[in-house]
Design an enzyme around this catalytic site. Structure first.
Site, PDB file in Angstrom:
ATOM      1  NE  ARG A   1      -3.419  23.690  27.546  1.00 32.30           N
ATOM      2  CZ  ARG A   1      -4.288  24.907  27.394  1.00 32.30           C
ATOM      3  NH1 ARG A   1      -5.586  24.266  27.367  1.00 32.30           N
ATOM      4  NH2 ARG A   1      -3.689  26.042  27.448  1.00 32.30           N
TER       5      ARG A   1
ATOM      6  CE1 TYR B   1       1.682   7.804  12.962  1.00 35.64           C
ATOM      7  CE2 TYR B   1      -0.847   9.190  13.802  1.00 35.64           C
ATOM      8  CZ  TYR B   1       0.398   8.725  14.177  1.00 35.64           C
ATOM      9  OH  TYR B   1       1.187   9.554  15.235  1.00 35.64           O
ATOM     10  CG  ASN B   2      -8.404   7.367  11.702  1.00 34.68           C
ATOM     11  OD1 ASN B   2      -8.664   8.279  12.461  1.00 34.68           O
ATOM     12  ND2 ASN B   2      -8.728   6.084  11.404  1.00 34.68           N
ATOM     13  NE  ARG B   3      -7.288  -1.690  13.426  1.00 35.42           N
ATOM     14  CZ  ARG B   3      -5.929  -2.279  13.473  1.00 35.42           C
ATOM     15  NH1 ARG B   3      -4.872  -1.685  12.961  1.00 35.42           N
ATOM     16  NH2 ARG B   3      -5.916  -3.178  14.543  1.00 35.42           N
ATOM     17  CB  SER B   4      -2.496   3.234  14.820  1.00 30.79           C
ATOM     18  OG  SER B   4      -1.696   2.309  13.686  1.00 30.79           O
TER      19      SER B   4
ATOM     20  CG  ASP C   1      -2.197  -0.774   0.550  1.00 31.51           C
ATOM     21  OD1 ASP C   1      -2.773  -0.915   0.093  1.00 31.51           O
ATOM     22  OD2 ASP C   1      -2.182  -1.233   1.699  1.00 31.51           O
TER      23      ASP C   1
HETATM   24  P1  NAP Z   1       5.719   2.566   6.955  1.00 29.91           P
HETATM   25  O1  NAP Z   1       5.803   3.083   7.870  1.00 29.91           O
HETATM   26  O2  NAP Z   1       6.810   1.921   5.824  1.00 29.91           O
HETATM   27  O3  NAP Z   1       4.876   0.819   6.619  1.00 29.91           O
HETATM   28  C1  NAP Z   1       3.110   1.522   7.259  1.00 29.91           C
HETATM   29  C2  NAP Z   1       2.330   0.637   7.283  1.00 29.91           C
HETATM   30  O4  NAP Z   1       0.903   0.893   6.583  1.00 29.91           O
HETATM   31  C3  NAP Z   1       2.793  -0.544   5.823  1.00 29.91           C
HETATM   32  O5  NAP Z   1       2.395  -2.138   6.972  1.00 29.91           O
HETATM   33  C4  NAP Z   1       1.655  -0.417   5.746  1.00 29.91           C
HETATM   34  O6  NAP Z   1       0.924  -1.247   4.409  1.00 29.91           O
HETATM   35  C5  NAP Z   1       0.522   0.264   6.115  1.00 29.91           C
HETATM   36  N1  NAP Z   1      -0.183   0.730   5.406  1.00 29.91           N
HETATM   37  C6  NAP Z   1      -0.057   2.338   4.134  1.00 29.91           C
HETATM   38  N2  NAP Z   1      -1.421   2.673   4.086  1.00 29.91           N
HETATM   39  C7  NAP Z   1      -2.298   1.764   4.764  1.00 29.91           C
HETATM   40  C8  NAP Z   1      -3.974   1.831   4.461  1.00 29.91           C
HETATM   41  N3  NAP Z   1      -4.566   2.751   4.237  1.00 29.91           N
HETATM   42  N4  NAP Z   1      -4.557   1.058   5.280  1.00 29.91           N
HETATM   43  C9  NAP Z   1      -4.108   0.304   6.398  1.00 29.91           C
HETATM   44  N5  NAP Z   1      -2.657   0.013   5.956  1.00 29.91           N
HETATM   45  C10 NAP Z   1      -2.263   0.418   5.279  1.00 29.91           C
HETATM   46  O7  NAP Z   1       5.312   3.617   5.832  1.00 29.91           O
HETATM   47  P2  NAP Z   1       4.995   3.863   4.346  1.00 29.91           P
HETATM   48  O8  NAP Z   1       4.419   2.310   3.543  1.00 29.91           O
HETATM   49  O9  NAP Z   1       5.450   4.469   3.773  1.00 29.91           O
HETATM   50  O10 NAP Z   1       3.622   4.059   4.185  1.00 29.91           O
HETATM   51  C11 NAP Z   1       2.776   5.833   4.605  1.00 29.91           C
HETATM   52  C12 NAP Z   1       1.633   5.616   6.368  1.00 29.91           C
HETATM   53  O11 NAP Z   1       2.194   4.778   6.633  1.00 29.91           O
HETATM   54  C13 NAP Z   1       1.041   6.006   6.048  1.00 29.91           C
HETATM   55  O12 NAP Z   1       0.224   7.208   5.344  1.00 29.91           O
HETATM   56  C14 NAP Z   1       0.506   6.018   7.434  1.00 29.91           C
HETATM   57  O13 NAP Z   1      -0.780   5.856   7.849  1.00 29.91           O
HETATM   58  C15 NAP Z   1       1.063   4.371   7.731  1.00 29.91           C
HETATM   59  N6  NAP Z   1       1.445   4.836   9.262  1.00 29.91           N
HETATM   60  C16 NAP Z   1       1.174   4.409  10.060  1.00 29.91           C
HETATM   61  C17 NAP Z   1       1.576   4.447  11.424  1.00 29.91           C
HETATM   62  C18 NAP Z   1       1.197   3.566  12.613  1.00 29.91           C
HETATM   63  O14 NAP Z   1       0.044   2.930  12.298  1.00 29.91           O
HETATM   64  N7  NAP Z   1       1.801   4.213  13.845  1.00 29.91           N
HETATM   65  C19 NAP Z   1       3.075   5.079  11.827  1.00 29.91           C
HETATM   66  C20 NAP Z   1       3.606   6.186  10.479  1.00 29.91           C
HETATM   67  C21 NAP Z   1       2.861   5.743   8.877  1.00 29.91           C
HETATM   68  P3  NAP Z   1       1.968  -2.331   3.204  1.00 29.91           P
HETATM   69  O15 NAP Z   1       2.729  -3.181   3.940  1.00 29.91           O
HETATM   70  O16 NAP Z   1       0.843  -2.984   2.471  1.00 29.91           O
HETATM   71  O17 NAP Z   1       2.819  -0.893   2.731  1.00 29.91           O
END
Ligand code: NAP
Length: 268
Positions: free
Chosen positions: A148, A163-166, A45
């Site tokens: 805050r 991220y939203n879900r997290s 994704d």
């Molecule tokens: P990454 O840190 O390498 O991977 C983030 C994870 O989020 C990967 O497993 C990715 O799936 C998954 N993901 C991305 N879009 C998703 C969606 N719409 N629904 C469910 N899972 C999804 O970051 P990245 O690959 O550059 O992706 C950027 C995204 O990471 C951001 O937009 C943010 O949503 C997410 N993120 C999440 C957190 C958290 O949950 N704490 C923290 C930072 C960023 P794939 O393995 O299929 O690529």
């Protein structure tokens, strides 16, 4: 039909991209990375997010297709062992598509005359680099609360599973063209008060965040990360444009959610 291939850069994705390219050329598809009708991403994704940003200028005409090299993703309908089936579906293409909402974000940086506009497929966050983010949150131009905490996350429906879900936000079906604001570790006690829940806003509503105590911020828009700039205001709304996917097969949204977060082992 002109097709661009966009891969994550990992060895396996590169191999899959080469195999797919050969299959497409065998069927007389044109490979065009500059002005494609369809962009096929190979990776996860996250790879799809990068491709959408690369082809941002063609958003009105281009359709995306995701091939996942691991599990089934949220933006990816095909697995890496299904390339022949994908090429067969492309040969039968009748312009099938589904559009999902994008976020439009206007960031007013200090010292800039005009806001900088970003688009996000998943979400945008605003956090303070050190210390507490203190910011006034306006909905539709009316002050809603003084926040805050660590920060705020505004997401699209398709980004609601990321991220939203997290941070405890709700999962939203992508057919609902809404935006969601979720709190990241808000401070709630007898002195400071926030709503303490994520909000789901109607399609025409906008959120404005105005940091009260100035300082330097971490602003993100999907994979893009801006660190250390002084931000005066951030405005969020649903963009007029959508991101389009070529849909040749249907995997129900709740099916994807179950697959990603619960798994079959949990079946009762
Ligand atoms: P990454 O840190 O390498 O991977 C983030 C994870 O989020 C990967 O497993 C990715 O799936 C998954 N993901 C991305 N879009 C998703 C969606 N719409 N629904 C469910 N899972 C999804 O970051 P990245 O690959 O550059 O992706 C950027 C995204 O990471 C951001 O937009 C943010 O949503 C997410 N993120 C999440 C957190 C958290 O949950 N704490 C923290 C930072 C960023 P794939 O393995 O299929 O690529």
């Amino acid at each position: 039909m002109k097709i661009a291939l966009y891969h994550s850069g990992q060895d396996h994705s590169l191999d899959v991209a080469n195999d797919l390219k050969q299959l497409l050329l065998n069927e007389n598809f044109e490979i065009d990375d500059v002005d494609p009708d369809i962009v096929i991403t190979i990776g996860g994704d996250g790879t799809l997010l990068s491709a959408v940003h690369k082809y941002r200028a063609l958003m009105n005409k281009v359709r995306f297709v995701g091939v996942h090299t691991g599990h089934l993703g949220f933006y990816t309908d095909w697995r890496d062992y299904e390339l022949e089936k994908l090429v067969a579906a492309l040969k039968e293409d009748h312009g099938e598509e589904v559009g999902y909402p994008l976020l439009e974000i206007a960031v007013q940086y200090e010292g800039e005359k005009k806001p900088v506009i970003y688009n996000a497929v998943n979400e945008s966050t605003l956090k303070k680099i050190s210390g507490t983010l203190v910011a006034d949150v306006y909905i539709g131009g009316v002050l809603f609360e003084r926040f805050r905490g660590d920060g705020l996350c505004v997401s699209t429906p398709t980004g609601s599973t990321a991220y939203n879900r997290s941070v405890g936000g709700a999962i939203v079906h992508p057919r609902l063209k809404v935006l969601q604001m979720a709190e990241i570790a808000s401070i709630n006690n007898r002195v400071f008060r926030t709503v303490g829940a994520s909000l789901i806003l109607a399609p025409n509503e906008k959120i404005t965040i105005i940091p009260v105590a100035q300082g330097t911020f971490n602003f993100t828009s999907d994979r893009e990360d801006t660190v250390g700039r002084v931000i005066k205001q951030v405005e969020y709304r649903i963009a007029k444009e959508e991101v389009h996917f070529a849909k040749y097969r249907h995997t129900g949204f709740w099916n994807r959610v179950q697959n990603a977060f619960i798994g079959k082992d949990n079946e009762v």
